[in-house]
Design a protein around this motif. Structure first.
Motif, PDB file in Angstrom:
ATOM      1  N   THR A   1       0.725  -1.222   0.069  1.00 52.98           N
ATOM      2  CA  THR A   1      -0.022   0.001  -0.082  1.00 52.98           C
ATOM      3  C   THR A   1       0.825   1.140  -0.115  1.00 52.98           C
ATOM      4  OG1 THR A   1      -0.142  -0.004   2.302  1.00 52.98           O
ATOM      5  CG2 THR A   1      -1.900  -1.078   1.125  1.00 52.98           C
ATOM      6  N   GLN A   2       2.154   1.029  -0.087  1.00 51.93           N
ATOM      7  CA  GLN A   2       3.086   2.213  -0.289  1.00 51.93           C
ATOM      8  C   GLN A   2       3.968   2.128  -1.359  1.00 51.93           C
ATOM      9  OE1 GLN A   2       4.771   2.848   3.690  1.00 51.93           O
ATOM     10  NE2 GLN A   2       3.154   4.429   4.318  1.00 51.93           N
ATOM     11  N   ILE A   3       3.663   2.687  -2.433  1.00 51.94           N
ATOM     12  CA  ILE A   3       4.210   2.551  -3.707  1.00 51.94           C
ATOM     13  C   ILE A   3       5.212   3.630  -4.239  1.00 51.94           C
ATOM     14  CG2 ILE A   3       3.971   2.009  -6.304  1.00 51.94           C
ATOM     15  CD1 ILE A   3       1.419   0.170  -5.438  1.00 51.94           C
ATOM     16  N   ARG A   4       6.317   3.549  -4.680  1.00 51.29           N
ATOM     17  CA  ARG A   4       7.298   4.704  -5.042  1.00 51.29           C
ATOM     18  C   ARG A   4       6.974   4.917  -6.675  1.00 51.29           C
ATOM     19  NH1 ARG A   4      12.462   3.616  -1.395  1.00 51.29           N
ATOM     20  NH2 ARG A   4      11.318   2.965   0.383  1.00 51.29           N
TER      21      ARG A   4
ATOM     22  N   LEU B   1      -7.181  11.719  -8.399  1.00 53.16           N
ATOM     23  CA  LEU B   1      -5.922  12.018  -8.142  1.00 53.16           C
ATOM     24  C   LEU B   1      -4.927  10.789  -8.006  1.00 53.16           C
ATOM     25  CD1 LEU B   1      -5.915  15.128  -5.894  1.00 53.16           C
ATOM     26  CD2 LEU B   1      -6.158  15.143  -8.420  1.00 53.16           C
ATOM     27  N   PRO B   2      -3.892  10.983  -8.643  1.00 56.92           N
ATOM     28  CA  PRO B   2      -2.615   9.917  -8.404  1.00 56.92           C
ATOM     29  C   PRO B   2      -1.798  10.373  -7.335  1.00 56.92           C
ATOM     30  CG  PRO B   2      -1.886  11.382  -9.917  1.00 56.92           C
ATOM     31  CD  PRO B   2      -3.358  11.898  -9.773  1.00 56.92           C
ATOM     32  N   ASP B   3      -1.048   9.333  -6.537  1.00 54.62           N
ATOM     33  CA  ASP B   3      -0.004   9.639  -5.752  1.00 54.62           C
ATOM     34  C   ASP B   3       1.033  10.647  -6.505  1.00 54.62           C
ATOM     35  OD1 ASP B   3       1.311   8.225  -2.741  1.00 54.62           O
ATOM     36  OD2 ASP B   3      -0.971   8.379  -3.424  1.00 54.62           O
ATOM     37  N   VAL B   4       1.657  11.612  -5.866  1.00 54.99           N
ATOM     38  CA  VAL B   4       2.913  12.081  -6.139  1.00 54.99           C
ATOM     39  C   VAL B   4       4.001  11.572  -6.021  1.00 54.99           C
ATOM     40  CG1 VAL B   4       3.862  14.534  -6.401  1.00 54.99           C
ATOM     41  CG2 VAL B   4       1.470  14.339  -6.058  1.00 54.99           C
ATOM     42  N   VAL B   5       4.534  10.875  -6.920  1.00 57.02           N
ATOM     43  CA  VAL B   5       5.720   9.985  -6.529  1.00 57.02           C
ATOM     44  C   VAL B   5       7.259  10.615  -6.513  1.00 57.02           C
ATOM     45  CG1 VAL B   5       4.360   8.076  -7.055  1.00 57.02           C
ATOM     46  CG2 VAL B   5       5.802   8.945  -8.792  1.00 57.02           C
ATOM     47  N   ASP B   6       7.397  11.858  -7.133  1.00 52.67           N
ATOM     48  CA  ASP B   6       8.399  12.425  -7.349  1.00 52.67           C
ATOM     49  C   ASP B   6       8.612  13.569  -6.350  1.00 52.67           C
ATOM     50  OD1 ASP B   6       6.613  14.093  -8.621  1.00 52.67           O
ATOM     51  OD2 ASP B   6       7.500  13.941 -10.576  1.00 52.67           O
ATOM     52  N   LEU B   7       8.255  13.703  -5.216  1.00 49.02           N
ATOM     53  CA  LEU B   7       8.456  14.913  -4.582  1.00 49.02           C
ATOM     54  C   LEU B   7       9.892  15.304  -4.137  1.00 49.02           C
ATOM     55  CD1 LEU B   7       5.388  14.640  -2.104  1.00 49.02           C
ATOM     56  CD2 LEU B   7       5.672  16.362  -3.585  1.00 49.02           C
ATOM     57  N   PRO B   8      10.468  16.206  -4.224  1.00 48.38           N
ATOM     58  CA  PRO B   8      11.724  16.548  -3.863  1.00 48.38           C
ATOM     59  C   PRO B   8      12.149  16.075  -2.445  1.00 48.38           C
ATOM     60  CG  PRO B   8      11.143  18.401  -4.958  1.00 48.38           C
ATOM     61  CD  PRO B   8       9.866  17.503  -4.545  1.00 48.38           C
ATOM     62  N   ASP B   9      13.213  15.604  -2.305  1.00 48.51           N
ATOM     63  CA  ASP B   9      13.476  15.188  -0.642  1.00 48.51           C
ATOM     64  C   ASP B   9      13.440  16.447   0.270  1.00 48.51           C
ATOM     65  OD1 ASP B   9      13.923  12.754  -1.542  1.00 48.51           O
ATOM     66  OD2 ASP B   9      15.797  12.553  -1.416  1.00 48.51           O
ATOM     67  N   GLU B  10      13.757  17.522  -0.340  1.00 50.70           N
ATOM     68  CA  GLU B  10      13.557  18.561   0.858  1.00 50.70           C
ATOM     69  C   GLU B  10      12.111  19.136   1.027  1.00 50.70           C
ATOM     70  OE1 GLU B  10      14.508  20.241  -3.680  1.00 50.70           O
ATOM     71  OE2 GLU B  10      15.000  18.485  -2.244  1.00 50.70           O
ATOM     72  N   VAL B  11      11.222  18.791   0.505  1.00 53.22           N
ATOM     73  CA  VAL B  11       9.796  19.143   0.663  1.00 53.22           C
ATOM     74  C   VAL B  11       9.187  18.137   1.605  1.00 53.22           C
ATOM     75  CG1 VAL B  11       9.760  20.503  -1.178  1.00 53.22           C
ATOM     76  CG2 VAL B  11       8.606  18.524  -1.214  1.00 53.22           C
ATOM     77  N   ARG B  12       9.749  16.854   1.821  1.00 52.69           N
ATOM     78  CA  ARG B  12       8.879  15.790   2.593  1.00 52.69           C
ATOM     79  C   ARG B  12       9.038  16.191   4.120  1.00 52.69           C
ATOM     80  NH1 ARG B  12       7.977  11.468  -0.572  1.00 52.69           N
ATOM     81  NH2 ARG B  12       9.062  11.189  -2.305  1.00 52.69           N
ATOM     82  N   GLN B  13       7.838  15.903   4.536  1.00 52.08           N
ATOM     83  CA  GLN B  13       7.586  15.975   5.986  1.00 52.08           C
ATOM     84  C   GLN B  13       6.935  14.661   6.551  1.00 52.08           C
ATOM     85  OE1 GLN B  13       5.429  19.547   7.221  1.00 52.08           O
ATOM     86  NE2 GLN B  13       5.824  20.605   5.423  1.00 52.08           N
TER      87      GLN B  13
END
Length: 570
Positions: free
Chosen positions: A372-375, A411-423
């Motif tokens: 359930t957690q896909i990259r 909506l799909p997941d956003v799989v390419d978020l930059p590391d610096e914005v992750r929370q």
């Protein structure tokens, strides 16, 4: 460590809580409404921003209530908006009776509840009883007062193992990865006791064996019931009670920590006494208020224990959420769910997405077996097609259904978020959960244009993909065949058809391999989970389809990954 923001407005004080009023004064009085309710999850920070600070808030939710009313849902579940340092997006609560300033004030909460009722919508709020924030007043005092403090008894403080106490008290691991214990520095500056946190270090677990903890949460329940809420979603409902003596876990699979196996810190029988006490409080209030359990358990039969007649009303069906798009697997979990819920008289609940898992439009776009957690984005067209079909299947099943904000837009997941914005705190722990929950939490698009597609005037706290303009509410409204209009039509039909909604059984019909077909009175649902078209009987008048079908001579050609609703009552 994040610091709790100060509250400058008098309206944030507990004394500002409005006087008690009826939770359903302006909501249609329908008995057992929760047995077939469609409940929409709002993740407040990502729904609508009213003040342009890039963060969603309660006033933003309030401004979009007409949208939710017109969508056709029955209730709105709000993820946490309490005062919090936001180490885990509000699931680390510092004050259960205050609204965090980033979301507004208690007066905003009151206005939201009142307006929701005026629109015929009920409000369910998140309750986080397994753990608090490390900035909660109890925990801060426990640290300041040192070993032997009565406040430490309200959490799980223990001396460490080893000659100098340098090892954790046991081998438990955090759901977010790493040890489930953190050692404190005592007031005199020396290394001291350890405290338990099944999640982030900023989320110390309460000790539910201490009577003050139970007293406090019964008071919290009454506070929000008096504010007018219609129910509570109970976070980590399976985790409050730990096995006596906190025994070592031994060898195990880290992936099973969420409750898919027997654990000494999850699904202990003692939790049920707590919920029986809570139920007596809820039943004192008019308007059929409800409890919903987030209870990860090894089996659906164990989940059913939480919804016995004197305990909670609903429990999330995580076994269904985790099922692949496969007819045999789906039929198996549907049968097991209905069979488990029938003896306790509780409705089944069905859910495809939430704020903790990859959206099903992306999950179904990828090969099976990834969890359930896909990259990866996968095949977007295939994922959306299957997601639409899965939605009609879910909404045709007896019981209650949950919709996560934005799934009605496909909506799909956003799989390419930059590391610096992750929370997501799990991302920074480096083990345990994958830490990619931010991908399903990106603010939703309302309009084709603007710095955040109508989310707010000041951008959004997580960046939105450029292609989301055409997925927005504005772009899909009134467009035949759009995912938004499919949801609206499905919810209208579900309300109008006498054989949809509540119930506890389906009549399975003979169907080709890879196809689910069932009857409920004068209603028939057919879901083709295969990659090829199949031919089935035309069961009556078509109510709704996730994709176009062809009918000739009493037969229907149902395309790949398509669900059809028929009515036979005409």
């Amino acid at each position: 460590m994040p610091q709790l923001r100060t509250k400058d407005a008098m309206s944030q004080q507990h004394s500002a809580a409005p006087a008690r009023h009826s939770a359903v004064a302006t909501v249609a009085d329908r008995r057992d409404w929760w047995r077939d309710a469609v409940i929409y999850q709002v993740y407040p920070r990502s729904f609508a921003d009213s003040n342009g600070d890039g963060m969603g808030d309660l006033e933003g939710v309030r401004s979009r209530l007409p949208y939710l009313r017109d969508l056709g849902v029955d209730a709105v579940w709000l993820s946490p908006f309490y005062a919090s340092p936001q180490a885990d997006a509000g699931y680390d609560v510092a004050d259960y009776r205050a609204v965090d300033p980033m979301f507004g004030s208690l007066l905003d909460a009151d206005a939201l509840i009142r307006d929701a009722h005026a629109h015929g919508l009920r409000i369910i709020v998140d309750l986080v009883p397994n753990h608090s924030s490390d900035q909660h007043e109890w925990f801060k005092r426990a640290l300041a007062e040192g070993p032997g403090s009565p406040l430490r008894e309200r959490y799980h403080f223990r001396p460490g193992k080893g000659k100098n106490g340098q090892l954790p008290p046991n081998d438990w691991e955090s759901i977010f990865g790493g040890p489930a214990w953190t050692r404190v520095t005592e007031p005199d500056g020396t290394p001291g006791e350890w405290y338990l946190h099944l999640f982030a270090p900023e989320q110390p677990d309460f000790n539910w064996e201490h009577p003050a903890v139970g007293d406090e949460f019964r008071s919290i329940l009454r506070f929000w019931l008096d504010m007018g809420v219609d129910g509570f979603r109970i976070d980590v409902a399976h985790g409050l009670v730990k096995a006596e003596g906190l025994p070592d876990l031994g060898s195990h699979d880290q992936l099973k920590l969420l409750g898919n196996d027997v654990m000494p810190f999850f699904d202990q029988d003692g939790v049920h006494a707590i919920y029986r006490q809570w139920r007596t409080i809820l039943d004192e209030y008019a308007g059929e208020r409800i409890f919903v359990a987030e209870a990860w358990t090894p089996t659906v039969e164990r989940t059913a224990n939480y919804v016995r007649p004197d305990e909670l009303h609903q429990a999330f069906n995580f076994q269904y959420l985790a099922t692949e798009w496969d007819a045999a697997e789906l039929r198996g979990v549907i049968d097991r769910t209905l069979e488990a819920m029938r003896p306790v008289g509780a409705p089944a609940t069905w859910v495809l997405s939430n704020h903790d898992v990859t959206r099903h439009a992306t999950r179904f776009a990828n090969p099976p077996g990834l969890g359930t957690q896909i990259r990866t984005a996968g095949d977007r067209e295939l994922g959306l097609r299957r997601a639409r079909a899965a939605t009609l299947l879910m909404l045709a099943l007896p019981g209650s259904a949950y919709v996560y904000q934005g799934e009605e837009l496909g909506l799909p997941d956003v799989v390419d978020l930059p590391d610096e914005v992750r929370q997501d705190p799990a991302y920074f722990r480096g083990a345990g959960q994958d830490g990619f929950r931010d991908g399903c939490r990106v603010p939703i698009p309302w309009t084709r244009e603007g710095s955040s597609y109508g989310f707010g005037s000041g951008g959004s706290w997580l960046p939105q993909p450029a292609g989301w303009a055409e997925l927005s509410v504005e772009a899909q409204t009134g467009v035949a065949g759009s995912t938004l209009e499919l949801y609206r039509a499905a919810l209208r039909a579900r309300r109008a058809h006498p054989d949809l909604g509540a119930g506890d059984a389906v009549e399975w019909l003979r169907s080709p391999e890879g196809v689910l077909a069932f009857r409920r009175g004068g209603f028939v649902c057919v879901a083709n989970t295969t990659g090829e078209s199949v031919t089935t009987p035309a069961y009556g008048r078509v109510l709704l389809t996730s994709e176009e079908i062809a009918e000739t001579g009493g037969e229907a050609k149902v395309p790949a990954d398509t669900t059809v609703w028929w009515t036979t009552a005409d």
